[in-house]
Design a protein around this motif. Structure first.
Motif, PDB file in Angstrom:
ATOM      1  N   GLU A  17       9.853 -50.570  47.815  1.00 15.76           N
ATOM      2  CA  GLU A  17      10.631 -49.473  47.231  1.00 15.76           C
ATOM      3  C   GLU A  17      10.054 -49.019  45.897  1.00 15.76           C
ATOM      4  OE1 GLU A  17      15.262 -48.376  46.053  1.00 15.76           O
ATOM      5  OE2 GLU A  17      14.694 -50.456  46.533  1.00 15.76           O
ATOM      6  N   GLU A  18       9.634 -49.977  45.067  1.00 16.11           N
ATOM      7  CA  GLU A  18       9.117 -49.624  43.746  1.00 16.11           C
ATOM      8  C   GLU A  18       7.856 -48.769  43.852  1.00 16.11           C
ATOM      9  OE1 GLU A  18       7.122 -49.702  39.958  1.00 16.11           O
ATOM     10  OE2 GLU A  18       6.331 -50.608  41.792  1.00 16.11           O
ATOM     11  N   TYR A  19       7.015 -49.070  44.848  1.00 14.60           N
ATOM     12  CA  TYR A  19       5.784 -48.292  45.037  1.00 14.60           C
ATOM     13  C   TYR A  19       6.122 -46.842  45.397  1.00 14.60           C
ATOM     14  CZ  TYR A  19       1.660 -46.392  47.341  1.00 14.60           C
ATOM     15  OH  TYR A  19       0.622 -45.575  47.714  1.00 14.60           O
ATOM     16  N   TYR A  20       7.033 -46.638  46.328  1.00 18.98           N
ATOM     17  CA  TYR A  20       7.338 -45.280  46.780  1.00 18.98           C
ATOM     18  C   TYR A  20       8.089 -44.472  45.722  1.00 18.98           C
ATOM     19  CZ  TYR A  20       5.559 -46.069  51.444  1.00 18.98           C
ATOM     20  OH  TYR A  20       4.718 -46.290  52.502  1.00 18.98           O
ATOM     21  N   LEU A  21       8.828 -45.129  44.857  1.00 16.60           N
ATOM     22  CA  LEU A  21       9.555 -44.405  43.826  1.00 16.60           C
ATOM     23  C   LEU A  21       8.698 -44.085  42.617  1.00 16.60           C
ATOM     24  CD1 LEU A  21      13.040 -46.187  43.858  1.00 16.60           C
ATOM     25  CD2 LEU A  21      12.391 -44.032  44.938  1.00 16.60           C
ATOM     26  N   ASN A  22       7.681 -44.922  42.338  1.00 15.41           N
ATOM     27  CA  ASN A  22       6.958 -44.776  41.069  1.00 15.41           C
ATOM     28  C   ASN A  22       5.452 -44.582  41.191  1.00 15.41           C
ATOM     29  OD1 ASN A  22       9.352 -45.250  39.432  1.00 15.41           O
ATOM     30  ND2 ASN A  22       9.209 -47.376  40.105  1.00 15.41           N
ATOM     31  N   HIS A  23       4.843 -44.891  42.337  1.00 12.18           N
ATOM     32  CA  HIS A  23       3.380 -44.864  42.420  1.00 12.18           C
ATOM     33  C   HIS A  23       2.831 -44.012  43.556  1.00 12.18           C
ATOM     34  CE1 HIS A  23       3.241 -48.019  39.403  1.00 12.18           C
ATOM     35  NE2 HIS A  23       4.102 -48.727  40.128  1.00 12.18           N
ATOM     36  N   CYS A  24       3.619 -43.805  44.592  1.00  9.22           N
ATOM     37  CA  CYS A  24       3.095 -43.110  45.773  1.00  9.22           C
ATOM     38  C   CYS A  24       2.713 -41.673  45.452  1.00  9.22           C
ATOM     39  CB  CYS A  24       4.132 -43.145  46.894  1.00  9.22           C
ATOM     40  SG  CYS A  24       3.566 -42.362  48.412  1.00  9.22           S
ATOM     41  N   ALA A  25       3.486 -41.019  44.608  1.00  5.57           N
ATOM     42  CA  ALA A  25       3.215 -39.631  44.246  1.00  5.57           C
ATOM     43  C   ALA A  25       3.377 -39.483  42.743  1.00  5.57           C
ATOM     44  CB  ALA A  25       4.166 -38.697  44.980  1.00  5.57           C
ATOM     45  N   LYS A  26       2.485 -38.719  42.121  1.00  2.00           N
ATOM     46  CA  LYS A  26       2.525 -38.587  40.665  1.00  2.00           C
ATOM     47  C   LYS A  26       3.618 -37.625  40.206  1.00  2.00           C
ATOM     48  CE  LYS A  26      -2.403 -39.601  40.128  1.00  2.00           C
ATOM     49  NZ  LYS A  26      -3.714 -39.114  39.684  1.00  2.00           N
ATOM     50  N   ALA A  27       3.944 -36.650  41.065  1.00  2.00           N
ATOM     51  CA  ALA A  27       4.878 -35.614  40.638  1.00  2.00           C
ATOM     52  C   ALA A  27       6.307 -36.127  40.555  1.00  2.00           C
ATOM     53  CB  ALA A  27       4.800 -34.411  41.585  1.00  2.00           C
ATOM     54  N   HIS A  28       6.798 -36.732  41.637  1.00  2.00           N
ATOM     55  CA  HIS A  28       8.173 -37.217  41.665  1.00  2.00           C
ATOM     56  C   HIS A  28       8.309 -38.215  42.801  1.00  2.00           C
ATOM     57  CE1 HIS A  28       8.324 -34.007  44.685  1.00  2.00           C
ATOM     58  NE2 HIS A  28       7.935 -33.188  43.741  1.00  2.00           N
ATOM     59  N   PRO A  29       9.409 -38.968  42.847  1.00  2.00           N
ATOM     60  CA  PRO A  29       9.555 -40.034  43.849  1.00  2.00           C
ATOM     61  C   PRO A  29       9.405 -39.514  45.281  1.00  2.00           C
ATOM     62  CG  PRO A  29      11.260 -40.203  42.183  1.00  2.00           C
ATOM     63  CD  PRO A  29      10.555 -38.915  41.924  1.00  2.00           C
ATOM     64  N   TYR A  30       8.829 -40.378  46.121  1.00  2.00           N
ATOM     65  CA  TYR A  30       8.570 -40.050  47.521  1.00  2.00           C
ATOM     66  C   TYR A  30       9.741 -40.582  48.335  1.00  2.00           C
ATOM     67  CZ  TYR A  30       5.626 -39.419  51.705  1.00  2.00           C
ATOM     68  OH  TYR A  30       5.093 -39.012  52.906  1.00  2.00           O
ATOM     69  N   ARG A  31      10.732 -39.705  48.610  1.00  2.00           N
ATOM     70  CA  ARG A  31      11.935 -40.162  49.299  1.00  2.00           C
ATOM     71  C   ARG A  31      12.608 -38.972  49.971  1.00  2.00           C
ATOM     72  NH1 ARG A  31      15.248 -41.544  43.741  1.00  2.00           N
ATOM     73  NH2 ARG A  31      15.294 -39.417  42.900  1.00  2.00           N
TER      74      ARG A  31
END
Length: 757
Positions: free
Chosen positions: A17-31
């Motif tokens: 979860e931490e990766y997708y919220l903070n690292h997967c995309a630079k613009a905003h959370p990936y969700r």
């Protein structure tokens, strides 16, 4: 996770979860729930379906399933696999069974028309990525692939490679780049690989690498160009604001001069009044001396008993006493002459007449609160009427004013309804205005332009607040009020029985919360009004929306407006006359509901992004009180203000693309004018309604009123305007009314039933 290998469990833990919220995309959370991600994958899916038409698709590294969901939504069967147990747990429930936890280095089950692998292989070791490519190419004949060539900052990017590396990897399995296929809708470095029977040559690999490099460079240059254009626009805006500030300073200076002149004039007036006041003082001193001499006169002493009696009797008796005193005084003056000391008379000054002193019967006081309220809301005074029995009925259309340049939309619709009703019942037509006298030629011209058959004479009557004119009232007359502020005073004068309230807007929205808002809400909610509503959308908003009016359905009927083909029709000659493509903007800066400044922002952004090339497009601003029309790139701008209906329609017929905004729960007329004339038009949705205009025309594009969405809508409109076959098909199959008599027939029947049934 117990059934997975240790390697999979370890990798899955990294991509939690931490990766997708903070690292997967630079613009905003990936969700899920983020419209930006959903829109992005929706556009990618649209392009895949349009250009490749696959029936079965496999997404290798599907993450939380955006692509799988988008493809299923478009009727394409899709499956996915991802290493992250967390990601798979976030897949939308209705497609969760098609996504599984696993490594893409394992074989793919089944055969697919297309395999997608988006930004995945840079996360694998070189040996893992080679194995993954082998597994993917064994299950399909074409792969849509991307892997970043430049993002080294992401900690999990352990295998970032130049495009030629991946080209060679796929070539080893017999897959060549499709050089003619533009996959930049995915990203600049995306490539479509397709299986071929012959070996992939070094020339093809080199060409593929060069093409990707060129696309990446072009994207970067476009990004830089947009940034520079934004900076240029900002600089121009700063310059404009400075210019505006300078202009405001000049205006303020001029206003200060005017204030000083007014003050000097006021001083002169006061000095003049002071001179008059001295004369008045001399007059009062002389009057005081005259009264003193009268009090010692024989007459005053002789009438003292009468005055004492007058102070203790009724007002009627006092009146008789005063008459007796005047008689005694007359007799005394005849017998004894003037009964006062010979004080010389001083004439009263003419510059400042003496006000009559208050009497006991008439106390001096200011206007009451109710009178002050009437001064504040003079339009709520009951309509002045007088009884005038007549065997022939009259249809009275009651509005504010009818002047050239103000005859589009609502006023013209009211006149058209009144004319059709008068024709239906054999009545005269009278236009009653309350703020300005009507222009009779304009009234007749409107009915000609709307193609309504009406050969009887039209009477105009001005009953303004300052006039004493009244409306003749017959027992069989019909009355059509065009707003709450004409409906209320008309009902106060004649009642509700033969009164129709033509409602063309949620009139509560004209005001902030206050007295006028309450007045409007009370009139709209009055259950005694029979109401005719312009458009089903406004009817639904008023009867079912967030601020619905109780029981409105029981006393209302709606109609759809008409746009006569003689005025609004496809006109290729008009569109080609200027030699450029025409972009029409419905511009009314002082009518805040028309979102003038939001429209300007969208147009400027569309120019800066290259959607509206200033060398190819000519801009037409139609409306009134239009502000500065300078646009980036200094394109040609044509301004039309206070036009006749024919002039307005001529400009509308010349448009390729239109932008017409209104922050209101109904479509308004200009988008339908444009669509009926063959243009593609962009308009906005309203917060309480999706405002789906597809029932009117597929050439109307509705967007949320954000700058980003409006710019995207303009881009879609430009593309559709360039597709003549689709645009003309949409025009021929639209649902726009072309005949007012047909459009208003049911409403006229209902009015007759209400009034005469």
């Amino acid at each position: 996770m117990a059934d997975h290998s240790p390697d999979i469990r370890e990798a899955s833990a990294v991509y939690g979860e931490e990766y997708y919220l903070n690292h997967c995309a630079k613009a905003h959370p990936y969700r899920h729930g983020d419209p930006e991600w959903e829109a992005l994958y929706g556009r990618v899916a649209d392009n895949i379906v349009r250009s490749l038409a696959p029936q079965r698709v496999y997404d290798a590294g599907c993450a939380i399933g955006f692509m799988v969901e988008a493809l299923w939504d478009r009727g394409v069967e899709a499956w996915g696999r991802d290493i992250s147990e967390y990601a798979i747990s976030q897949v939308r429930p209705d497609v969760a069974e098609y996504c599984s936890v696993g490594s893409i280095t394992d074989p793919v089950d089944g055969r697919f028309d297309l395999i997608i692998c988006i930004e995945v292989l840079e996360h694998l070791t070189p040996s893992q990525s080679t194995l993954a490519i082998k597994c993917l190419t064994e299950a399909t004949d074409q792969v849509l692939f991307s892997s970043t060539p430049s993002d080294f900052d992401e900690p999990t990017h352990i295998n970032v490679r130049p495009p030629i590396y991946w080209l060679r990897q796929f070539a080893a399995h017999g897959f060549a780049p499709v050089l003619s296929y533009d996959a930049t809708y995915l990203c600049p470095h995306a490539i479509l690989f397709r299986r071929q029977t012959e070996p992939v040559t070094d020339e093809v690999i080199a060409a593929g690498a060069e093409l990707v490099r060129w696309r990446v460079d072009a994207t970067e240059q476009r990004t830089q160009a947009v940034a520079l254009n934004v900076q240029l626009a900002d600089a121009l805006n700063v310059r404009y604001r400075l210019h505006s500030s300078r202009s405001e300073a000049i205006v303020q200076r001029d206003q200060s001069d005017q204030v000083r002149e007014r003050q000097e004039q006021q001083i002169a007036d006061l000095e003049k009044q002071a001179e008059g006041m001295w004369g008045h003082i001399h007059y009062l001193e002389a009057e005081k001396a005259r009264l003193s001499s009268m009090e010692v006169s024989m007459f005053w002493r002789g009438t003292a008993p009468l005055r004492r009696v007058a102070g203790s009797v009724s007002p009627e008796a006092r009146s008789r006493v005063r008459r007796a005193v005047r008689a005694v005084r007359l007799i005394a003056s005849l017998r004894f002459g003037e009964l006062r000391s010979p004080t010389p008379a001083v004439p009263a000054p003419t510059a400042l007449p003496t006000p009559p002193p208050p009497t006991a019967e008439e106390p001096s006081q200011g206007p009451s609160s109710s009178l002050q309220s009437a001064d504040q809301f003079p339009f709520l005074e009951p309509l002045r009427v007088f009884r005038a029995p007549d065997p022939q009925p009259t249809v009275n259309v009651i509005t504010d004013s009818v002047l050239p340049g103000s005859m589009f939309g609502g006023v013209a619709t009211a006149l058209t309804l009144g004319s059709l009703l008068a024709t239906r019942v054999g009545a005269r037509l009278r236009l009653v205005t309350r703020t300005e006298p009507a222009d009779a030629a304009t009234v007749a011209g409107v009915l000609r332009q709307t193609r309504v058959p009406h050969d009887m004479e039209i009477e105009t009557l001005f009953v303004g607040h300052e006039t004493k004119t009244a409306v003749p009232l017959g027992d069989r007359d019909y009355h059509i009020a065009t707003s709450w502020w004409t409906a209320a005073p008309t009902a106060a004068a004649i009642g509700y029985d033969r009164l129709i309230y033509l409602l063309q807007e949620d009139e509560r929205m004209f005001y902030p919360m206050g007295d006028e808002f309450l007045h409007a809400a009370e009139v709209l909610g009055d259950p005694q009004f029979r109401t005719v509503i312009n458009s089903e959308m406004l009817y639904r908003h008023l009867s079912e929306g967030r601020e619905a009016i109780p029981a409105l359905k029981d006393r209302a009927v709606f109609f759809e407006p008409a746009f006569p083909a003689e005025l609004f029709h496809d006109d290729p000659t008009a569109r080609q006359m200027s030699g450029k493509k025409n972009f029409l903007f419905y511009a009314r800066p002082l009518n805040v509901r028309n979102l003038y400044w939001r429209g300007i922002q969208a147009i400027e952004r569309a120019i800066l992004e290259g959607t509206l090339d200033p060398t190819e497009w000519r801009f037409i601003f139609l409306g009134k009180e239009i502000k500065d029309t300078r646009l980036p790139g200094n394109p040609e701008v044509v301004v039309g203000e206070n036009l006749s209906l024919e002039e307005y329609a001529r400009h509308v017929r010349s448009a390729h693309v239109g932008l017409s905004l209104i922050y209101s729960p109904h479509p308004s007329y200009p988008p339908l004018d444009l669509a009926a004339s063959g243009a593609v038009v962009v308009t906005n949705t309203f917060e309480t309604s999706k405002l789906d205009l597809s029932s009117y025309s597929q050439n109307i594009i509705c967007c949320r009123p954000t700058v980003k969405d409006l710019v995207a809508g303009i881009a879609s409109a430009v593309r559709l305007a360039g597709d003549d076959e689709t645009r003309l098909a949409n025009l021929q199959n639209d649902g726009i009314q072309r005949d007012w008599a047909d459009a208003l027939s049911a409403s006229v029947d209902q009015i007759v039933q209400w009034c005469d049934g």
